[in-house]
Design an enzyme around this catalytic site. Structure first.
Site, PDB file in Angstrom:
ATOM      1  N   SER A   1       9.885   0.226  -0.282  1.00 45.20           N
ATOM      2  CA  SER A   1       9.294   1.352  -1.010  1.00 45.20           C
ATOM      3  C   SER A   1      10.114   2.604  -0.745  1.00 45.20           C
ATOM      4  O   SER A   1      10.636   2.773   0.369  1.00 45.20           O
ATOM      5  CB  SER A   1       7.859   1.578  -0.517  1.00 45.20           C
ATOM      6  OG  SER A   1       7.391   2.850  -0.923  1.00 45.20           O
TER       7      SER A   1
ATOM      8  N   TYR B   1       1.459   1.871   6.033  1.00 47.82           N
ATOM      9  CA  TYR B   1       2.233   1.250   4.947  1.00 47.82           C
ATOM     10  C   TYR B   1       3.702   1.655   5.047  1.00 47.82           C
ATOM     11  O   TYR B   1       4.601   0.815   4.937  1.00 47.82           O
ATOM     12  CB  TYR B   1       1.630   1.691   3.621  1.00 47.82           C
ATOM     13  CG  TYR B   1       2.370   1.287   2.372  1.00 47.82           C
ATOM     14  CD1 TYR B   1       2.044   0.113   1.692  1.00 47.82           C
ATOM     15  CD2 TYR B   1       3.362   2.108   1.819  1.00 47.82           C
ATOM     16  CE1 TYR B   1       2.702  -0.240   0.511  1.00 47.82           C
ATOM     17  CE2 TYR B   1       4.017   1.765   0.649  1.00 47.82           C
ATOM     18  CZ  TYR B   1       3.680   0.596  -0.003  1.00 47.82           C
ATOM     19  OH  TYR B   1       4.326   0.251  -1.165  1.00 47.82           O
TER      20      TYR B   1
HETATM   21  C1  4PL Z   1       6.336   7.851  -3.601  1.00 47.53           C
HETATM   22  O1  4PL Z   1       4.984   2.603  -2.397  1.00 47.53           O
HETATM   23  O2  4PL Z   1       6.618   5.075  -2.938  1.00 47.53           O
HETATM   24  C2  4PL Z   1       2.874   6.567  -3.625  1.00 47.53           C
HETATM   25  C3  4PL Z   1       2.043   4.180  -3.122  1.00 47.53           C
HETATM   26  N1  4PL Z   1       3.958   7.370  -3.716  1.00 47.53           N
HETATM   27  O3  4PL Z   1       2.820   3.041  -2.748  1.00 47.53           O
HETATM   28  C4  4PL Z   1       4.120   3.388  -2.696  1.00 47.53           C
HETATM   29  C5  4PL Z   1       5.189   6.891  -3.490  1.00 47.53           C
HETATM   30  C6  4PL Z   1       3.024   5.244  -3.279  1.00 47.53           C
HETATM   31  C7  4PL Z   1       5.404   5.573  -3.147  1.00 47.53           C
HETATM   32  C8  4PL Z   1       4.258   4.763  -3.038  1.00 47.53           C
END
Ligand code: 4PL
Length: 259
Positions: free
Chosen positions: A152, A165
């Protein structure tokens, strides 16, 4: 804020996975479902895996062809072992593993308990370990393999309300680097993709759904990310021709983070 999704060529005209067997976790929804559909449309015998077995079955039905669906709790060693026994019995080998299954929490730091920390880490990291452990043992027997895991871009941004997370997704990236070293001799590549905020069922269940406007402001290219925007990066790294790329992270977030 909506943007046109480009031709993602999930129409079967490009068939990079002919003769391949692919497992995709988290295939009942979101990025996992879209990635599995793409691998299937490009010729892979694709195993749609999810803890929501019915959801996975519905997506496998949509894909048609040789797609199959199997229920699995990737954080349970026995469940992962049973999954691998069944895939090897029915499909004979494993060429590609896409790890997309994850918990996507929205919990402020002040409310973050150890129990909640474990709930997320158990799937996002324990599950990743168990899947890579079992699939790479099968891939080694072919001397071929592609492992692509979904990290992510929150690992670069330190996105709020998901410290556990973010920790887990940082682990997805660094574990992939280490596993690339371990599996290089067997010609198995291990990479990850770092999506930005993406409009998925998992995200829509949380207050992250209210962050699209903020994220849009930071993006070089404007618009609301959808699973189809992430799939090309996953499919490329899962393809045979990406053989010289391993231990890498490819960010797919419309240029929100430049890394
Ligand atoms: C920038 O991977 O990468 C919210 C929620 N905002 O799960 C993510 C950003 C979220 C993200 C993610």
């Amino acid at each position: 804020m909506a943007h046109e999704t480009v031709n993602n060529r999930g129409d079967g005209t490009v068939r990079r996975f002919e003769g391949r067997v692919a497992i995709v976790t988290g295939a009942a929804s979101g990025i996992g479902a879209a990635a599995a559909a793409r691998l299937a449309s490009e010729g892979a015998t694709t195993v749609f895996v999810d803890i929501d077995g019915n959801g996975a079955a519905a997506k496998a039905d949509e894909a048609g062809g040789t797609a199959l669906a199997l229920h699995c709790d990737i954080a349970e060693p026995e469940s992962v072992a049973a999954l691998h026994r069944e895939v090897l019995e029915r499909c004979g080998k494993i060429d590609v593993l896409v790890n997309a299954a994850a918990q996507v929490p929205f919990v402020a730091w002040d409310d973050l308990t150890f129990e909640e920390w474990r709930r997320v880490l158990r799937v996002n990291l324990d599950g990743l370990y168990l899947m890579c452990r079992a699939s790479s043992d099968a891939m080694r027997q072919n001397g071929y393999g592609r492992i692509v895991s979904v990290s992510s871009n929150s690992i670069f941004a330190g996105t709020p309300n998901m410290a556990h997370y973010v920790a887990s997704k940082g682990g997805v990236l660094t574990f992939s680097r280490a596993l690339a070293t371990e599996l290089g001799a067997a010609k198995i590549t291990v990479n990850c993709v770092c999506p930005g905020l993406t409009d998925t069922e998992g995200v829509r269940k949380t207050d992250h759904v209210n962050a699209f406007e903020f994220v849009d402001m930071l993006q070089a290219i404007k618009g609301r990310g959808v699973p189809g925007d992430i799939v090309p990066a996953i499919a490329f790294l899962a393809s045979e021709e990406a053989h010289w790329i391993t231990g890498q992270a490819l960010t797919a977030d419309a240029g929100m983070v430049r890394w």
